[in-house]
Each structure stands twice: as structure tokens, then as C-alpha cells.
Design an enzyme around this catalytic site. Structure first.
Site, PDB file in Angstrom:
ATOM      1  N   ASP A   1       0.735  -1.180  -0.135  1.00  0.00           N
ATOM      2  CA  ASP A   1       0.016   0.040   0.096  1.00  0.00           C
ATOM      3  C   ASP A   1       0.840   1.307  -0.018  1.00  0.00           C
ATOM      4  O   ASP A   1       1.477   1.744   0.863  1.00  0.00           O
ATOM      5  CB  ASP A   1      -0.912   0.036   1.197  1.00  0.00           C
TER       6      ASP A   1
ATOM      7  N   GLU B   1      -1.099  10.792   0.641  1.00  0.00           N
ATOM      8  CA  GLU B   1      -2.510  10.058   0.885  1.00  0.00           C
ATOM      9  C   GLU B   1      -2.738   9.514   2.186  1.00  0.00           C
ATOM     10  O   GLU B   1      -3.761   9.523   2.669  1.00  0.00           O
ATOM     11  CB  GLU B   1      -2.579   8.913  -0.176  1.00  0.00           C
ATOM     12  N   GLU B   2      -1.408   9.196   2.865  1.00  0.00           N
ATOM     13  CA  GLU B   2      -1.782   8.484   4.154  1.00  0.00           C
ATOM     14  C   GLU B   2      -2.042   9.235   5.337  1.00  0.00           C
ATOM     15  O   GLU B   2      -2.484   9.050   6.332  1.00  0.00           O
ATOM     16  CB  GLU B   2      -0.302   7.853   4.639  1.00  0.00           C
TER      17      GLU B   2
END
Length: 388
Positions: A188, A222-223
Site C-alpha cells: 500500500d 495520501e496516508e
């Protein structure tokens, strides 16, 4: 059938995984990915902080589309230099300290030096603590980093050049099994980045003609939630996010297929774009699953929340143990790559999307009129809707 360069896919994935890139420490992985685009002959631009927007030119400039994945990963940061010569840490991104215990790490200092260490629970030696080893709680305040230097106190750490606010990257612990599994932290979303680059390579290798401009986007935050809030422009009408899909009890996802997610915690994805992807998967015999994710958000949510009026969808590689030691199979990455290629060469959801605003002409339908009127339940007259 368009062939997928599986050697390129695996090589790119392994090289991406070898580059530390916790949020805020992404310059090197951005440089690597930009060079991959250059090698493919695909032009790109960088935002100020390093998000990448590449361009695959189509027959028409708009309605353009974007396919997005993220380069940033989870990580940690030094919170304090402890009196016992170890480091208190806080997470970067949202993940459980349970998955940090026992990991080897690298600490990045301001002067460019790097130190190795291990993230450990506060009580680690069974010979000293006995049953307390098993009863201590889980949490970021319950772990510390043991740095591989002689350090009996915080002053020794400071003298070595370690400071509060230094970045910490956890080793990915990557393994490729003979049975086709990829096991690693940070699949991911580096597995999706590798799939996106491989899809771009397929377009270039086969000289595929795209109906509209397509923009591969690589985001770097994004995280922590902001993701694709930048790097978009007004011509983009559709955006498909590529991310990890959760294979777990109660989910419909498989590690051997691409998942088309219809809803996450931010709400449903666009009906027409999502169902278009389902039809493309069926038409091309791509192994796929449909699923919903309760505790999940992606670049798509960030883009919409930033005020972009675009259709969004989410597809992903099926994987186990998200935000831990993740695992996926090459089948899932192959299926994801094939679906991206099929999407890139397909027509837009509707030509009307080339305009930001327009009339009802060409507007989409979700339920056809004949489906609204059942034999024993005719449609009421319009005046009943108007309250006349």
C-alpha cells in the site's frame, strides 16, 4: 489480448519498496518514479512538493481522465530522546503500534547521517520481566526505538546527531515467494504504483490509441488524508484511484483478483464510472470482485473534498493485513494492470463531461424509464410530484 510486462512490474515494485518514503520524506521516490516516466517517453510535471502529473495524449483533450496512486507510506517520527538512551516515537499516518514491534528501522538526521535501530515494546526481555511481557498494553507510548549506537542517555543520542522531529522509516521486509506472493510492508500503495507504470508501458509498447487525454497521477500525502487534492486541473472529469483492497473476513476481496470498490467511509463512488469498470472487467475476462470498505479512504475522497467536480472510482489489488506486513499475489497485480489498460483505451462515461456545466442534454441515466413503471404500479401524473 494486450500483453503485460510482468518482469517490468516486479522489478518496478521491488525497486519502489527499497526506497524509504514515509509521508514528508518522499523526494527520492518521486525522483525514481519521474525517471521511470522519462524512460517510457511519457512527459510529466511536478508540483512544488513533488506530486507527479504525467500525460498520455489522446485523440481529444477533454473530457480528460486521471488514474492516481500514492508514493507515500506510513512511518514514524522521533518524539523525544529518552533518559534511557532510546527514542520515543509517534506514527506518521494511521497504523497500529502492534505492527511496529520488532521491526528494524532507519533514522534520518538533519546532517544526512542515517542510524539503524529496532522498534521494541518497553518491556522486551522475558528474563527480566517474565509474564509482564505478555500483559503490557499496545500503543505508541508503549514502544521505543533502540538505536544501534552506544547510548546510555538522551545526551548521547543528541551528541550523535539525533533530534526530535527526525524521520523514521520501517524496513519493508520484502519477500517474493515461489508461489507468486509478494509479502512486504508498503504494498500500500507501491504495488499500485508499479501496476500503473506497467499499464503506461503497455500503452507505449503497443502504440495504443487513447480516446481522450489520460493523466497518471502520483501523490505524496495520501496516508495523512490530503492526497489528490493537488495536481488536478479543470479538464479532468473522471478519476480512478488505485490502492490496496482489503481481503479479510467479512469482505468480498480476493488476493487473486482486482477489486472494484463501490463505497468507502467517504460514501459511494460514482455509479457510472464504477459500473463502467465492472463492464470492462467482464468484457476482458479480468478476475474481479466487488466490495465495500467501512474503514477506508483514498485519493478520491481528497480530490472531491478539495472541491473538484469529478467522477471518482476506486479499484485495487486484493491484499491481506493492510498497514501491517501485507501480502498480495501477482494475479491481483496482473488483473489490476489489465483493468487500468482497458480503462485507458475506453471511451469516457459521457461526452457531456467535457463541460463543467451544461443542459440536461446528454446527461446520464441510472434507472431507465421503463424500469420506473411496473405493470401494477404505473407512474403517477406529474402533478402529484408537484403537490398539485
Amino acid at each position: 489480448m494486450i500483453t503485460i510486462d510482468e518482469t517490468y512490474l516486479e522489478e518496478t515494485l521491488l525497486q519502489l519498496l527499497a526506497i524509504p518514503s514515509p509521508v514528508g520524506l518522499t523526494d527520492e521516490v518521486v525522483r525514481y518514479t519521474a525517471q521511470r516516466f522519462s524512460a517510457l517517453g511519457i512527459p510529466y510535471e511536478l508540483t512544488r512538493r513533488g506530486a507527479i502529473r504525467a500525460t498520455l495524449t489522446g485523440k481529444a483533450r477533454k473530457p480528460a481522465r486521471a488514474v492516481v496512486a500514492h508514493l507515500d507510506t506510513l512511518g514514524a517520527m522521533v518524539r523525544a530522546l529518552k533518559p534511557n538512551g532510546r527514542l520515543a516515537i509517534v506514527p506518521i499516518g494511521h497504523w497500529s503500534a502492534r505492527f511496529s514491534e520488532g521491526a528494524r528501522v532507519t533514522i534520518f538526521t538533519d546532517d544526512g547521517r542515517q542510524f539503524r535501530g529496532t522498534c521494541l515494546p518497553l518491556k522486551t526481555s522475558g528474563h527480566a520481566f517474565g509474564p509482564e511481557i505478555d500483559s503490557q498494553p499496545v500503543g505508541w507510548e508503549q514502544v521505543e526505538v533502540r538505536v544501534d549506537i552506544p547510548a546510555e542517555d538522551g545526551k548521547a543520542l543528541e551528541a550523535a546527531g539525533i533530534q526530535v522531529g527526525d524521520w523514521i522509516a520501517f524496513d519493508p521486509q520484502t519477500e517474493v515467494t515461489p508461489t507468486g506472493y509478494y509479502v512486504s510492508r508498503y504494498l500500500d500503495d507501491k504495488a499500485a504504483v508499479a501496476a500503473l507504470l506497467t499499464a503506461c508501458k503497455a500503452v507505449q509498447d503497443h502504440g495504443l490509441e487513447l480516446p481522450v487525454d489520460a493523466h497518471p497521477l502520483l501523490t505524496i500525502t495520501e496516508e495523512i488524508g490530503s492526497g489528490a487534492s493537488a495536481a488536478l486541473h479543470g479538464d479532468i472529469a473522471e478519476m480512478v484511484s488505485l490502492d490496496i483492497a482489503i481481503a479479510a473476513p467479512g469482505q468480498n476481496t480476493s488476493e487473486h483478483a482486482v477489486t472494484i470498490c463501490l463505497q468507502d467511509m467517504s460514501g459511494p463512488f460514482d455509479y457510472h464510472l464504477s459500473h463502467k469498470l465492472i463492464r470492462l472487467a467482464k468484457a476482458n475476462a479480468i478476475p474481479h470482485r466487488r466490495d465495500l470498505f467501512k474503514y477506508y479512504r483514498s485519493d478520491s475522497a481528497a480530490a472531491v473534498e478539495a472541491g473538484n467536480d469529478i467522477r471518482t472510482a476506486l479499484i485495487g489489488f486484493g491484499a491481506d493485513a493492510s498497514h501491517g506486513i501485507e501480502r498480495t499475489h501477482r494475479d491481483a497485480l496482473h488483473a489490476l494492470t489489465r483493468l487500468v489498460v482497458a480503462y485507458l483505451v475506453s471511451d469516457p462515461v459521457t461526452p457531456r463531461d467535457a463541460q463543467l456545466l451544461g443542459s440536461l442534454d446528454g446527461f446520464t441515466r441510472q434507472i431507465e424509464p421503463e424500469e420506473l413503471s411496473m405493470p401494477n404500479n404505473p407512474l403517477p401524473e406529474p402533478k402529484e410530484f408537484l403537490g398539485v
